[in-house]
Design a protein around this motif. Structure first.
Motif, PDB file in Angstrom:
ATOM      1  N   SER C 577       0.831  -1.202   0.000  1.00  0.00           N
ATOM      2  CA  SER C 577       0.000   0.000   0.000  1.00  0.00           C
ATOM      3  C   SER C 577       0.868   1.256   0.000  1.00  0.00           C
ATOM      4  N   THR C 624      -6.882  -0.343   2.445  1.00  0.00           N
ATOM      5  CA  THR C 624      -7.480   0.327   1.286  1.00  0.00           C
ATOM      6  C   THR C 624      -8.993   0.336   1.377  1.00  0.00           C
ATOM      7  N   GLN C 633      -3.808   3.236  -1.071  1.00  0.00           N
ATOM      8  CA  GLN C 633      -4.139   2.295  -2.140  1.00  0.00           C
ATOM      9  C   GLN C 633      -3.129   1.151  -2.180  1.00  0.00           C
ATOM     10  N   GLN C 635      -1.100  -1.167  -4.128  1.00  0.00           N
ATOM     11  CA  GLN C 635      -0.629  -1.171  -5.507  1.00  0.00           C
ATOM     12  C   GLN C 635      -0.864  -2.525  -6.148  1.00  0.00           C
ATOM     13  N   THR C 638      -5.524  -1.689  -6.828  1.00  0.00           N
ATOM     14  CA  THR C 638      -6.139  -0.422  -6.435  1.00  0.00           C
ATOM     15  C   THR C 638      -7.635  -0.476  -6.714  1.00  0.00           C
ATOM     16  N   ASP C 639      -8.356   0.467  -6.093  1.00  0.00           N
ATOM     17  CA  ASP C 639      -9.796   0.566  -6.362  1.00  0.00           C
ATOM     18  C   ASP C 639     -10.040   0.664  -7.858  1.00  0.00           C
TER      19      ASP C 639
END
Lengths: 301, 154, 652, 186
Positions: C577, C624, C633, C635, C638-639
């Motif tokens: 993250s 996240t 986020q 990596q 991610t969203d």
């Protein structure tokens, strides 16, 4: 017991004949323990082994009629002394939970049967509902000196999923009762071995062999008597004991009691009430022996 | 390419990489037949699943969403599945409010060894969704309202 | 980004039920895709070269391979794209084999589904960013859990390889099940003669620290840097000064303690050393039977101990060890056979388990190597062995084959003849599983040379008949019911996962199957790895195993550890993250939820912000989905990336 | 000895029928023989129960339905209770018996006759009337009653009645048998 027990009672055909003493003693014992029995009105044969060897729907129909009779009493459970009846009544209830099968069976009946009825054996309710400790309290004539083995037969506990009672390989219900009555219980190795069941007439030789083995075993462990909970077992071992001796060249004279008879005896009921005189292998000497032993014990005390 | 019309419905699965994704592999290796509706999205942990993923999937046209993680206490990250469960439960309760039958969402546990169990889960969930039929579609301004409502709620 | 798509036939594994060419054709229409093709074996050398060339030729910025599960070949293809000069995270896989072609035969539906999966992968790839690993230092010490033969092998190999080893053993001596055996198949060489010296090596090896009578309390950290909390259970004897002279045992008045080492054949003293060759050779008190501890009376051992090391006040003690890798070798336990009412459920003293029989055969055992009936101490003449007790039996929830019972039964039959030449052994079996070098020859010897009577069928009932036991079984080859008058019955009881296996797995964060056996990384290619980096398996904890296989796995696990430690630093997984400082409001929710304490507060222009410690972050992404701002986020997950997959699937 | 052509002689309808009527899966049997091992009647059987399972598995219809064993099984449930694969073997024996009956295999005649006599007694009286049952059985088998010796033993004990116990519902019961006859006639 504060709460009074109350059951519908299904005697089964043999109660009217060869196992009349089982019926008598069961009723007498329940009365003595304030267990109220009401006969299933106008009960008929459950179909026993022969019916299910012909067809499962026929067998279940014969049982279903009786379950419906129980329902008509406004009860949802009933008891019977006979394991064979027990198995048939339980099987009918179980199988008729399947819709297709239920329709098939109802087609054979005058009217669709209400079969949501729990059936238990007299033995089971004595152990589970009344309780062995309560029985112990009621003993007035302990079975002093009696060395007994408990023989359950094959279908009292099997198949386990259906019967839902005691251990399928090593049941203890009768052993525990006998122990509570003051008898010395010797573990009977062939508790659940078949006695030859209904082959007594068509294939006597089979019964001679299987029941013979049971009697030999009883002797080898030093049992003075056996207790049973099944009319067929008792009949094969008691009524046919002479035949067995004759066929196998043995000389057994082992009284074969229904557990209810010995239970009644310990509760102080009379031999007549318990149909002791109806046993083929006379228990006379053994009964006297027990009385004598008890006296000796009391003197000693 | 749209879903095979009439044949399939759109079912999205979010699977934990450590257990259920492996379970689905195990089912494949064992050749355990399954319905073809499900599309699997791999996530590092069920704890990574934001409830909004599920809501958005439904709003964008999914007819059912299946989330599968590790058995309780068996999480590769110690407590991820515990967080996931808590969040998704809340979301689950909100579904009816925004017009989705709660049966369109299911949360289950399948370990990497449980290929057969995975087959059962997929089969029964797919049947369940086919019973419900296509999900109501929420479009236009209504959609964004619903979304912001959920955002606030979660 | 210019994307290239490769759809693999995997021979006929995929092609048979997926039209790969059509999938490639459809992929060409996807935004970003400039090149798409189907290939026979993408993972093969020519297959990989095709990828490398395509990258160069069409100067592709990212690759999607639609083939098997990423668990199989993600690493392979990441290396491939790296060879072509791309960052290895500019790669995505679509699993169209395990998740498509192998679970249904509907070619149309499968092809259609494959296209969807490729679209998902492409959409995600378009949002992938190059990621770079960080290097971090590792602690080159290894923890071995379990001191059986597998653990011993792993420990010694690691130690000889120059690593510091910490061994934790639950019982008060190492040696495990093998130490209880008299002889071993198929060579019939003495178990303690071959294991004994190895046990001594463990005790004397300068690189090995042994915690016996200890258990794993807690495990924290990750590959390269684990922190282990070990619970040293109270022995009531100060082991630093205990010389193992055994005087306490001679004098201890309470001689009714359960003799675990001898499998309950006979009893032992409340203070005891399990067996003469025990390692460590130290006494411990069984608190359930010591009258000093139960009733406060006695204290004899304290009086007689020459080195005064008895301590009735002793408490459990905790120590912390730091290691970089863990080898789990927790072995197996015997199935509880008392569920078999038809075999007496333990009511008949002369019906015993194979392991109890081993103790009887062993010269250092409770009967001094003499075979005696537990009931009356008499020598048996007819001995019946029953196989598959708690194996291959659905009705008791053990459908699997334990695998080594056939062999140890044959061995025991042979040894029986050696001990009692006049005896006769009978073996009830279903199938003889003798797959191994010289194994089948061995079982043949049991029959041909030692005249063991093998009877093909299960046993239905055992019951006492006078002094003997009547064993009633079937001989399915004769098609008849058979009876044997036995003096002694030995049950080949199957293996199950050792008690507490699942609890330990949860501490190790490794998975286990429905029977409690640990899951290997891959059934073929990663037999001693787990899916948790730095945790390896050895021996029967992964599934029932005989000695050779357990030893082989012990060495294999050691090799893996030595390989891992061959570098001074490990590369961290960059899928971690990161915090977008501008968005972070410093609410601290992520800090609370992170299971690894990988997020700390930091000060940024007078404001509190979250900050990720990259080498500690394990990449679960809980933070996240916790962050109200979407500021932190994970990596590579991610969203945006996940939602892009959702959208690729769900677009009305 | 007869050589059996495995694929040609395999009667799949038979296998399906047994599986449907018994609700058991024949392929679950791995021939460990535990049923035979525990069966008290093996000594009387012409084909042991595990071999009956095997032959049924192999779709050898005639050989199975001809077996006397089917008529000597007392449904004591030892097989069912102990099967490691949880197969209700006793139920399969029951089903095979039903089939044998329908297909007209009588097996051990005496047993069948006894069961028939038993049932006709139930049919006529609603309950089993033991003496009636015996008379009926003897007249059908035409064999001298081997239990005659029991007479003097049992008679005086008032266990044997020469008149059936009366019950009103016996017509109901009789109708059950009638309807069953019609049903199976279809």
């Amino acid at each position: 017991m504060n709460t009074s027990l109350n059951y519908a009672y299904y005697p089964g055909c043999s109660s009217t004949g060869t196992s009349i003493e089982y019926d008598m003693s069961s009723r007498a014992v329940c009365a003595a323990l304030d267990i109220k029995l009401t006969d299933v009105p106008d009960w008929s044969c459950c179909g026993s082994t022969p019916a299910h060897t012909v067809d499962h729907s026929l067998s279940s129909a014969l049982s279903a009629r009786n379950l419906d009779q129980v329902a008509s009493m406004g009860l949802d459970s009933c008891i019977t002394p006979c394991p064979s009846c027990l198995a048939n009544l339980k099987t009918a209830k179980h199988r008729m939970e399947d819709e297709g099968f239920r329709d098939k069976v109802n087609n054979l009946l005058d009217k669709p049967a209400n079969t949501k009825i729990e059936t238990k054996s007299v033995l089971q309710i004595l152990v589970e509902d009344y309780g062995i400790e309560n029985i112990r309290k009621k003993v007035v004539k302990p079975l002093t000196g009696l060395v007994v083995g408990a023989y359950y037969g094959c279908i009292l506990n099997r198949p386990a999923e259906l019967m839902q009672f005691d251990d399928r390989e090593h049941p203890m219900a009768m052993d525990n009762i006998m122990e509570a009555l003051g008898a010395t219980v010797v573990p009977f190795p062939l508790k659940v071995e078949c006695c030859g069941a209904s082959f007594g007439i068509p294939r006597k030789d089979v019964v001679m062999r299987l029941s013979g083995k049971l009697l030999d075993t009883a002797k080898s462990i030093g049992a003075m008597a056996l207790v049973t909970a099944c009319p067929l077992c008792q009949m094969n071992l008691d009524m046919r004991q002479d035949q067995i001796n004759h066929a196998n060249g043995s000389h057994h004279k082992i009284p074969i009691f229904y557990f209810t008879q010995l239970l009644g005896l310990a509760l102080g009921l009379t031999e007549k009430e318990l149909g002791m005189n109806k046993l083929c292998v006379s228990p006379r000497t053994l009964l006297d022996f027990m009385v004598n032993e008890e006296n000796i014990k009391e003197k000693a005390a | 390419m749209p879903v095979l019309t009439g044949k399939e419905l759109r079912i999205v699965g979010f699977l934990c990489n450590w257990c259920s994704y492996g379970g689905a592999d195990t089912a494949g290796i064992g050749r355990f037949n399954q319905p073809t509706d499900l599309r699997i999205i791999k996530v590092p942990c069920s704890g990574r699943i934001d409830p909004l993923f599920v809501v958005k999937a439904l709003m964008n046209g999914a007819d059912g969403v299946l989330v599968s993680g590790c058995h309780p206490r068996d999480c590769h990250y110690a407590e991820g599945n515990f967080y996931a469960r808590r969040r998704l439960e809340i979301m689950h309760n909100f579904l009816p409010i925004i017009g989705y039958e709660p049966e369109r969402f299911e949360y289950t546990w399948v370990s990497a060894s449980e290929g057969q169990r995975w087959q059962q889960v997929v089969t029964s969930f797919t049947e369940q969704i086919h019973k419900l039929g296509p999900a109501p579609k929420i479009l236009g301004p209504e959609a964004s309202d619903t979304l912001s409502l959920m955002q606030a709620a979660l | 980004m210019k994307v290239g798509v490769f759809v693999c036939h995997c021979g006929s594994n995929i092609e048979a039920t997926v039209d790969t060419a059509a999938v490639a054709a459809a992929a060409r229409e996807f935004p970003g895709v400039v090149f798409a093709t189907d290939t026979m074996y993408t993972c093969s050398e020519p297959g990989q070269d095709e990828i490398v060339n395509a990258i160069k030729e069409h100067n592709l910025g990212g690759i999607v391979v639609a083939s098997c599960t990423p668990r199989m070949h993600e690493q392979t293809f990441r290396r491939t794209v790296e060879r072509a000069g791309l960052n290895k995270y500019l790669f995505e896989m679509a699993n169209i084999r395990e998740h498509v072609s192998w679970i249904g035969k509907d070619r149309e539906a499968n092809t259609n589904k494959s296209v969807d999966l490729v679209r998902m992968a492409t959409e995600k790839l378009l949002r992938n960013r190059p990621l770079y690993s960080k290097k971090f230092d590792i602690n080159k010490r290894v923890l071995v859990i379990g001191g059986g033969v597998a653990g011993i092998q792993a420990a010694l190999d690691c130690a000889d390889g120059g690593l510091e080893v910490v061994m934790v053993e639950k019982t008060s001596t190492i040696g495990g099940k093998m130490a209880k055996l008299d002889k071993t198949f198929p060579t019939v060489d003495c178990s303690s003669c071959i294991l004994g010296p190895r046990m001594v090596d463990v005790a004397q090896h300068p690189n090995i620290t042994l915690y016996a009578y200890s258990e794993i309390e807690e495990i924290n950290g990750y590959v390269g840097n684990f922190e282990i909390k070990v619970k040293k259970k109270a022995t009531y004897v100060n082991w630093d000064s205990c010389t193992g002279c055994g005087i306490c045992m001679e004098k201890c008045p309470s001689k009714k303690a359960t003799d675990y080492f001898n499998e309950g054949i006979g009893k032992t003293t409340a203070i005891n050393i399990p067996f003469p060759q025990a390692i460590p050779k130290k006494a411990k008190i069984d608190p359930d039977f010591c009258t000093k501890l139960t009733k406060g009376k006695c204290g004899v051992c304290a009086k007689v101990c020459p080195s005064g090391c008895i301590d009735y006040e002793m408490q459990d003690e905790f120590v912390t060890e730091k290691v970089g890798a863990i080898v789990t070798a927790t072995g197996y336990d015997l199935f509880d056979w008392s569920v078999y009412g038809e075999y007496g459920a333990g009511r008949y003293p002369d019906v015993i388990t194979g392991l109890q029989y081993e103790r009887m055969l062993s010269a250092s055992g409770p009967t001094g190597g003499h075979i005696k009936r537990p009931s009356d101490g008499k020598e048996p003449k007819n001995i019946v062995f029953i196989q598959c007790v708690g194996s291959r039996d659905k009705s008791v929830g053990r459908p699997y084959c334990t695998g080594f019972c056939c062999m140890y039964t044959a061995k025991q039959a042979i040894l029986t003849k050696d001990h009692l030449p006049d005896s006769q052994s009978y073996v009830f079996y279903m199938d003889i599983r003798a797959v191994g070098k010289l194994y089948d020859e061995f079982t043949r010897r049991a029959m041909e040379e030692y005249d063991t009577k093998y009877i093909r069928g299960r046993v239905s009932m055992i019951y006492p008949k006078g002094e003997k036991l009547l064993v009633r079984g079937a001989d399915t080859l004769m098609g008849s019911q058979v009876e044997v008058d036995a003096d002694l019955v030995v049950l080949a009881v199957g293996a199950e996962a050792s008690a507490g296996a699942s609890e330990l797995a949860e501490k190790l964060r490794i998975s286990y199957d429905s029977y409690g056996f640990y899951m290997e990384g891959h059934p073929k290619l990663k037999p001693v790895e787990t899916n948790t980096a730095g945790v390896y398996l050895a021996g029967a904890c992964q599934g029932p195993k005989d000695i050779p296989s357990s030893v082989a796995q012990g060495s294999a696990a050691a090799a893996k550890v030595l390989g891992l430690f061959s570098k001074d630093q490990l590369e961290s997984d960059p899928q971690v993250s990161i915090v977008d400082i501008k968005r972070c409001i410093g609410c601290g929710k992520c800090i609370q939820t992170c299971p690894f304490g990988a997020i700390k507060e930091m000060e940024f222009r007078g404001m509190v912000k979250a900050d990720v410690i990259e080498t500690i972050c394990q990449g679960c992404g809980i933070c996240t989905s916790t962050c109200p701002q979407g500021a932190i986020q994970l990596q590579h997950s991610t969203d945006n990336q996940i939602l892009s997959e959702v959208n690729a699937l769900c677009q009305f | 000895m007869k050589v059996i052509n495995i694929n040609l002689s395999y009667n799949s309808d038979f296998v399906t029928q047994v599986e449907e009527e018994s609700g058991q899966k024949l392929n679950n049997c791995y021939q460990c023989g535990k049923c035979t091992a525990g069966c008290p009647y093996t000594e009387e059987y012409d084909i042991s129960v595990s071999q009956i399972m095997r032959l049924t598995q192999a779709g050898q219809k005639e050989q199975v339905l001809q077996a006397n064993s089917l008529w000597l099984c007392a449904t004591c449930e030892s097989c069912t209770a102990r099967c490691p694969n949880q197969i209700d073997v006793a139920r399969i024996m029951d089903v095979l018996r039903h089939m044998a009956r329908k297909e007209g295999y009588v097996g051990t005649g005496r047993v069948k006759t006894f069961w028939d006599s038993f049932l006709s007694s139930v049919k006529n009286n609603g309950r089993v009337f033991e003496v009636g049952l015996l008379v009926n059985y003897i007249s059908h088998t035409g064999r001298f009653w081997t239990d005659i010796g029991l007479g003097p033993k049992v008679l005086p004990k008032g266990k044997i009645h020469f008149k059936p116990t009366e019950m009103q519902g016996k017509k109901e019961v009789a109708k059950i048998f009638m309807r069953f006859k019609e049903e199976s006639a279809r």
